[in-house]
Design an enzyme around this catalytic site. Structure first.
Site, PDB file in Angstrom:
ATOM      1  N   LYS A   1      -6.787   2.995 -17.193  1.00  0.00           N
ATOM      2  CA  LYS A   1      -6.418   4.205 -16.460  1.00  0.00           C
ATOM      3  C   LYS A   1      -5.830   3.915 -15.078  1.00  0.00           C
ATOM      4  O   LYS A   1      -5.238   4.795 -14.478  1.00  0.00           O
ATOM      5  CB  LYS A   1      -7.640   5.117 -16.309  1.00  0.00           C
ATOM      6  N   GLY A   2      -5.978   2.707 -14.582  1.00  0.00           N
ATOM      7  CA  GLY A   2      -5.462   2.416 -13.243  1.00  0.00           C
ATOM      8  C   GLY A   2      -6.559   2.539 -12.214  1.00  0.00           C
ATOM      9  O   GLY A   2      -7.424   3.407 -12.330  1.00  0.00           O
TER      10      GLY A   2
ATOM     11  N   GLN B   1      -9.877  -5.287  -6.022  1.00  0.00           N
ATOM     12  CA  GLN B   1      -9.200  -4.043  -5.643  1.00  0.00           C
ATOM     13  C   GLN B   1     -10.184  -3.007  -5.152  1.00  0.00           C
ATOM     14  O   GLN B   1      -9.917  -2.280  -4.207  1.00  0.00           O
ATOM     15  CB  GLN B   1      -8.446  -3.472  -6.850  1.00  0.00           C
TER      16      GLN B   1
ATOM     17  N   ASN C   1      -9.197  -7.363 -16.099  1.00  0.00           N
ATOM     18  CA  ASN C   1      -9.734  -8.542 -15.417  1.00  0.00           C
ATOM     19  C   ASN C   1     -10.766  -8.088 -14.382  1.00  0.00           C
ATOM     20  O   ASN C   1     -10.406  -7.601 -13.312  1.00  0.00           O
ATOM     21  CB  ASN C   1      -8.589  -9.307 -14.725  1.00  0.00           C
ATOM     22  N   PRO C   2     -12.051  -8.234 -14.687  1.00  0.00           N
ATOM     23  CA  PRO C   2     -13.075  -7.719 -13.778  1.00  0.00           C
ATOM     24  C   PRO C   2     -13.068  -8.402 -12.406  1.00  0.00           C
ATOM     25  O   PRO C   2     -13.497  -7.810 -11.418  1.00  0.00           O
ATOM     26  CB  PRO C   2     -14.387  -7.984 -14.528  1.00  0.00           C
ATOM     27  N   LYS C   3     -12.550  -9.624 -12.356  1.00  0.00           N
ATOM     28  CA  LYS C   3     -12.535 -10.326 -11.064  1.00  0.00           C
ATOM     29  C   LYS C   3     -11.523  -9.680 -10.120  1.00  0.00           C
ATOM     30  O   LYS C   3     -11.854  -9.321  -8.981  1.00  0.00           O
ATOM     31  CB  LYS C   3     -12.169 -11.795 -11.311  1.00  0.00           C
ATOM     32  N   THR C   4     -10.297  -9.526 -10.574  1.00  0.00           N
ATOM     33  CA  THR C   4      -9.284  -8.936  -9.691  1.00  0.00           C
ATOM     34  C   THR C   4      -9.526  -7.438  -9.521  1.00  0.00           C
ATOM     35  O   THR C   4      -9.224  -6.871  -8.467  1.00  0.00           O
ATOM     36  CB  THR C   4      -7.869  -9.190 -10.248  1.00  0.00           C
TER      37      THR C   4
ATOM     38  N   GLU D   1      -5.723   3.258  -6.570  1.00  0.00           N
ATOM     39  CA  GLU D   1      -5.836   4.421  -5.685  1.00  0.00           C
ATOM     40  C   GLU D   1      -7.261   4.968  -5.655  1.00  0.00           C
ATOM     41  O   GLU D   1      -7.783   5.297  -4.595  1.00  0.00           O
ATOM     42  CB  GLU D   1      -4.874   5.545  -6.096  1.00  0.00           C
TER      43      GLU D   1
ATOM     44  N   PHE E   1       0.817  -1.216   0.000  1.00  0.00           N
ATOM     45  CA  PHE E   1       0.000   0.000   0.000  1.00  0.00           C
ATOM     46  C   PHE E   1       0.846   1.260   0.000  1.00  0.00           C
ATOM     47  O   PHE E   1       0.437   2.296   0.505  1.00  0.00           O
ATOM     48  CB  PHE E   1      -0.988  -0.016   1.183  1.00  0.00           C
TER      49      PHE E   1
END
Lengths: 741, 160
Positions: free
Chosen positions: A703-704, A640, A633-636, A707, A242
């Site tokens: 885009k990430g 997040q 990856n919609p699962k991971t 955060e 983190f």
């Protein structure tokens, strides 16, 4: 073949993690491993008067005791351009280089022994006498000063704004003003920071907990005045970080010195209590906001001051003003950022550094403004929607925040919210609905990857990246598999080793936008190489064909005109008597930052239930909708986002370092007293990704999201608590004593 | 006063195998597993009994191995994360954790799984609320709790 990008692939490293076979830094088994334990200063400022090491040296199993009296003097060379993960001015802690004590918890000795028990015991036998000097251990906002030039140059500016704030504020018919406090927080990844240092002659191998192996190597090379080529850093698994493992901390240097001294590999693992002093933390911050609006709720003036604590030996600063600069349309803005020096270990980035703080203040203040206007908080956001980045004067590379608001509000049932506070109840519980916006700027950095196609049909993709939990192993595997046209189980992604092609820092949500494009480039490069081989061959299906007559598709090469079969890579390698073919590719940021401003966005809606008699807050529902560009990856990705919600829940209701100003020390330096969310704190959580594909920002369209997932959660909860109770708790965390007080 | 660094030679029975090991009187079961037997699947998160990362089964019941001395485990049956999968097949709880993405960094995961196995065996995974309560001794800083509940619910149903 069906698309692999966008599929909810289960983690490729999942089986290793659930069977205990994933090897984290502490777990490398080296023959002759010795164990180190640190002795930490117990005063906030002063110097070491004397150290009695006799008892420690005589204790069973002890190999060495090292203090500033006998530690080697290290060159601590400056890095020509300091990486963004380091403090941008001042000087990092030079460990065991003098008798000075700069903060409570600075290492004053290290003990190495045959076993961990012997090292820990002997460290307790070291007797240190100190001479105390006056220390600054109280946060006094009035002492705030602007960040130094080094930080300003790195984007941590002391001031930004536009228009005429004072004039506009005077004219504004509706105004709110408030002060918010956000306490010092600690990352508390479950894996402690740890380093194993192993010298073989002049060569050094570090098994380290780090989010950036390449920089770890560079830092230690500079501290010790070594050539980088003599150092290898290995870090295949990181047990959460983190932000705490972005930079290289003093204990890494200690481990390297200790290993050199005892001529054996040495493991230095920080204890849970030491983690509150030996690595960084999210700094304590106070902020003051004034919002002026017209009667229709349009912002006409915005003032935002953020004041944060900072250590005195080096200056770590954050981009806390960034959200205020562009989240809403407002022609008149003044934002200021100040630092208060204290005798403490240095703070450092923690998930969404600075931005999460700025969003907290802004989004709580927007809720107060909505109440003052008698307007729905969501409607207020929509009326101030920023169609462009007003501060930069640039269009967004993409922005689907409106869709986020609509989708999340609909799913949540926001329309059922009664506007008045204390107007919703069930049984003895007050019910509150709250919302907030999330934003985090999207960045890219340069990086490289290699791809080897092998004769057994596998592709091995490598880059010195990291996976502290978001799923780099898995998502990069998907990107490579799709680009090469291979099934996921025919691709292996390797990371976490300086022997691999250079990767940028694994932080700031930049990994996929940066390295993902390098993986694509490497895949294309290896396909091109194989195509050239096949065309240049004397025989074979593609011999002598023109360059544009052969294309890569479906896991092999075929003719561009579609005639003839696709020949798989492995078969081509066999035809050409090759064991494998390998190529490297890289990707760099382009001109996009000059043309666009890029950010990930989100809208968070939460329900709280408050027991007024006990002062307890429960959060039965949290729903977020996010525009993070394309989702690999919609699962991971969902993991997040719900992880960010849990982090934000901790920020809102639980997390706070209890500071003892007498000793300049965190009192609750453990996981029973520093509260973090537990399973029973969490109920229904939903993350929705609104469709987007931001090719203006980078070719992969991502885009990430790490955060942005924590931004906006705490203010949404605080706003919901107000809606439930009518109480504005402006100092986090919202604990029972504050609600009852 | 007895010498705290006195060494004991003892036999630890871990995952069905017997290990002869010399330990310090102060050696925890956790450190013995990780540093002596090199069974590093059991994780050290706090060494204070607060995070649950070091959870193992001792005679079938959940314990935090950082709060138990190795000498106290002599003669007892220790099951660690390495002992769950049989013949290359993941244990149902392990498979459910992968399927439901019940982790991110994976560091708390072995402790979570051992707790879940214990809770299911004890019949304490009957509802989502009960799972949340039973699993609350295992901290997950990545915040995978909702997925952990789904995984445990699913595995409990399959083991039924």
């Amino acid at each position: 073949m069906n698309a692999i990008i966008g599929q909810p692939v289960s983690r490729v490293d999942g089986p290793a993690k659930v069977t205990g076979h994933a090897t984290y830094a502490a777990e490398f088994d080296l023959p002759g491993l010795a164990y180190a334990a640190m002795v930490l200063a117990t005063i906030p400022r002063g110097h070491v008067r004397s150290i009695d090491r006799a008892a420690a040296e005589a204790a069973p199993g002890v190999l060495a005791v090292m203090t500033h009296e006998d530690a080697p003097r290290l060159p601590y060379k400056q890095i020509a351009q300091r990486p963004q993960v380091d403090a941008q001015s001042g000087e990092q802690l030079h460990v065991l280089q003098d008798d000075q004590v700069r903060f409570n918890g600075e290492p004053v000795a290290v003990v190495v022994a045959e076993t961990l028990e012997q090292a820990v015991h002997a460290a307790e036998l070291v007797r240190v006498e100190y001479a105390r000097s006056p220390a600054v251990t109280i946060f006094d906002a009035k002492q705030g000063r602007p960040p130094s030039e080094g930080n300003a140059k790195a984007g941590r500016v002391p001031e930004l704004g536009r228009g005429d704030v004072e004039g506009a504020m005077r004219e504004a018919p509706v105004q709110v003003e408030a002060r918010y406090v956000h306490p010092r927080e600690h990352h508390n990844a479950i894996e402690p920071h740890v380093t194993i240092a192993h010298w073989e002659g002049e060569n050094l191998t570090l098994y380290d907990k780090t989010q950036w192996v390449d920089n770890d190597r560079k830092e230690i090379a500079h501290v010790f005045g070594m050539e980088e080529e003599r150092i290898r850093v290995v870090s295949p698994f990181v047990g959460g970080a983190f932000g705490s493992a972005l930079r290289t901390w003093p204990h890494v240097t200690l481990a390297v010195m200790a290993a050199k001294r005892v001529r054996r590999p040495v493991r230095l693992e920080l204890t849970r209590r030491q983690l509150y002093m030996a690595v960084g933390f999210r700094p304590h911050s106070e902020q003051h906001l004034r919002l002026g609006a017209d009667k229709e709720g349009r912002l006409v003036a915005l003032e935002h001051d953020v004041i944060q604590q900072v250590g005195r030996y080096e200056e770590y600063a954050e981009t806390a003003l960034s959200p205020t600069s562009h989240l809403y349309q407002c022609d008149n803005l003044r934002a200021r950022y100040r630092l208060v020096e204290m005798d403490t270990n240095s703070p450092c980035p923690m998930r969404a550094p600075g931005v999460v703080t700025g969003v907290l203040g802004l989004e709580m203040a927007m809720d107060e403004l909505a109440a003052e206007l008698g307007m729905d908080p969501l409607e207020l956001r929509l009326r101030n929607y920023a169609e462009q980045d007003q501060q930069k004067g640039l269009p967004w590379s993409s922005k689907e925040l409106r869709a986020c608001y609509e989708t999340a509000a609909e799913r949540f049932g926001w329309a059922r919210r009664k506007p008045e506070p204390r107007s919703m109840r069930e049984g003895g519980m007050l019910i509150g609905y709250g919302m907030a916006t999330a934003i985090y700027h999207s960045d890219r950095s340069g990086g490289s990857a290699s791809v080897a196609l092998t004769g057994n049909g596998m592709a091995v993709v490598r880059s010195a990246s990291s996976d502290m939990g978001p799923g780099t192993y898995t998502s990069m595997t998907q990107v490579a598999a799709e680009t090469l046209g291979l099934p996921v189980d025919h691709v292996r992604f390797e990371l976490g080793d300086t022997n691999l092609p250079y990767a940028p820092v694994h932080g700031g949500s930049i990994t996929m936008a940066s390295l993902g494009n390098a993986v694509v480039a490497a895949c294309r490069a290896v396909q091109t190489k194989l195509t050239s081989l096949a065309r240049a061959a004397q025989q074979g299906p593609f011999a002598g064909l023109a360059e544009d007559a052969v294309v890569a598709r479906e896991g092999g090469l075929g003719r561009a005109d579609g005639s003839g079969p696709v020949v798989p890579y492995a078969e081509l390698l066999r035809q050409h008597n090759l064991g494998w073919v390998e190529a490297e590719g890289s990707a760099q940021p382009g001109e996009e930052t000059k043309k666009y401003s890029s950010a990930a966005f989100g809208a968070i809606f939460v329900e709280v239930r408050v027991d007024e008699l006990l002062g307890t807050v429960r959060v039965p529902r949290m729903i977020g909708a996010y525009d993070v560009g394309r989702v690999i990856n919609p699962k991971t990705a969902r993991s997040q986002c719900i992880g960010g919600m849990v982090g934000g829940l901790g920020m809102a209701l639980e997390e706070r370092a209890e500071w003892d100003a007498r000793f300049g020390k965190v009192m609750n330096a453990n996981l029973a007293e520093y509260l973090v969310p537990v399973n029973a704190d969490v109920a229904e959580m939903e993350a929705i990704f609104v469709p987007n594909d931001d090719r203006n920002f980078n070719p992969l369209g991502v885009k990430g999201l790490a955060e942005v997932a924590i931004c906006g959660v705490a203010p949404a909860i605080a706003n919901a608590v107000w809606h439930a109770t009518g109480r504005r708790i402006r100092e986090l965390p919202i604990t029972p004593e504050r609600l009852l007080g | 006063m007895p010498d705290p660094s006195q060494h004991f030679s003892l036999t630890l029975r871990v995952n069905g195998a017997e290990h002869r090991v010399a330990v310090d009187a102060r050696t925890t079961l956790l450190d013995a597993l990780r540093d002596r037997l090199h069974l590093t699947g059991t994780k050290k998160g706090c060494a204070l009994g607060q995070c649950g990362a070091c959870t193992v089964l001792l005679d079938g019941r959940r314990v935090v191995s950082c709060l138990m001395l190795a000498v106290m485990a002599e003669g007892r049956l220790v099951t660690t994360i390495e002992g769950l999968a049989q013949g290359g097949e993941l244990h149902p709880v392990q498979a459910a954790f992968v399927e439901h993405d019940a982790f991110q960094c994976g560091y708390c995961t072995p402790g979570q799984i051992m707790s879940a196995v214990g809770a299911i065996r004890e019949g304490r995974a009957g509802s989502d609320d009960e799972i949340r309560e039973q699993m609350s001794g295992n901290l997950c800083r990545c915040g995978a709790y909702a997925n952990i509940v789904a995984a445990v619910r699913d595995a409990a149903a399959r083991e039924g």
